[in-house]
Enzyme design. Structure first.
Site, short mmCIF file in Angstrom:
data_model
loop_
_atom_site.label_atom_id
_atom_site.label_comp_id
_atom_site.label_asym_id
_atom_site.label_seq_id
_atom_site.Cartn_x
_atom_site.Cartn_y
_atom_site.Cartn_z
N GLU A 100 -8.60 -8.77 -4.27
CA GLU A 100 -7.38 -9.39 -3.30
C GLU A 100 -8.17 -9.50 -1.82
O GLU A 100 -8.81 -8.82 -1.47
CB GLU A 100 -6.35 -8.48 -3.07
CG GLU A 100 -6.56 -7.38 -2.33
CD GLU A 100 -5.20 -6.59 -1.91
OE1 GLU A 100 -4.93 -6.61 -0.76
OE2 GLU A 100 -4.57 -5.61 -2.71
N THR A 142 -1.72 -8.18 1.83
CA THR A 142 -1.23 -8.33 2.99
C THR A 142 -0.37 -9.37 3.13
O THR A 142 0.03 -9.97 4.23
CB THR A 142 -1.85 -7.93 4.25
OG1 THR A 142 -3.22 -7.11 3.93
CG2 THR A 142 -1.26 -7.36 5.29
N LYS A 160 2.44 -0.59 -5.54
CA LYS A 160 1.33 -0.44 -4.75
C LYS A 160 1.86 0.90 -4.09
O LYS A 160 2.57 0.67 -2.92
CB LYS A 160 1.28 -1.46 -3.66
CG LYS A 160 0.21 -1.04 -2.48
CD LYS A 160 -0.26 -2.18 -1.62
CE LYS A 160 -0.85 -1.76 -0.39
NZ LYS A 160 -1.26 -3.21 0.37
#
Length: 215
Positions: A43, A72, A131
């Site tokens: 990512e 993010t 997550k």
């Protein structure tokens, strides 16, 4: 990428590399080095300057099948722009409005959560995986505790996950671990990091030694 494809990739590879840097060209080189070294899930944090361009350029090199995502992801606009740049999945630091927009754009989401309430909300909102962030707050024992009321949840601990913690989280039942600084180091900054290939090999050996027991 479909949600079940993301889950299977996490289950198979067990390592999600997180690229967060200060230089777009160095970040691109880092992404390509990670994939070239055998990492199969990466990512690019949108906090990296020019992150969308990094994703777009990396996609052009890696092709359509690489599991390259955006991290993010905070807002619906972030999710829309990440999908347009070629991200295959989205990672959020919490349960945000970006989750719905990402799914609408065809991106499975690894949604950030740390409390039972947040985990329940992430699952209700359709997150493919959770997550656990910041994972360092509770450690592997906390992951085990959360897994009892949420046996079907796919947890990916992120935050403070070095090599030792990665092994412990995987042994505690994590589907995969997300690793940033302990893996990437300063590679995504000007000057790069010559030790990145060695750390890639270290983490790949580590995850291979931890067979996945989750279903």
């Amino acid at each position: 990428m479909q949600p079940d494809e993301l889950i299977e990739s996490l289950r198979t590879n067990r390592l999600l590399a997180i690229v967060r840097g200060t230089d777009p060209d160095a970040a691109l080189d880092t992404v390509l080095t990670l994939f070239g070294g055998g990492v199969r899930l990466v990512e690019v944090s949108l906090t990296t300057p020019g992150a969308l361009g990094v994703i777009e350029r990396a996609r052009a090199v890696l092709g359509p099948d690489a599991a390259l995502g955006a991290g993010t992801v905070l807002t619906p606009a972030d999710a829309r722009d990440a999908a347009a740049a070629g991200a295959a999945f989205a990672v959020t630091p919490g349960v945000t409005a970006a989750l719905d927009r990402a799914r609408e754009a065809g991106l499975p989401v690894v949604a950030g959560a740390v409390t039972p309430t947040e985990v329940a909300l992430a699952l209700t909102e359709g997150a493919a995986a959770v997550k656990l962030f910041p994972a360092s707050l509770g450690g592997p024992a906390y992951l085990k505790a959360l897994s009892d009321p949420f046996p079907a949840a796919h947890f990916v601990p992120v935050g403070g996950v070095d090599a030792r913690a990665a092994a412990e989280f995987l042994a505690a039942g994590a589907l995969a671990v997300g690793v940033g600084g302990p893996l990437v180091g300063t590679a995504a900054r000007p000057g790069g990091d010559a030790e990145l290939p060695a750390r890639i090999a270290q983490f790949l050996r580590l995850v291979e030694e931890q067979p996945c027991s989750t279903s």
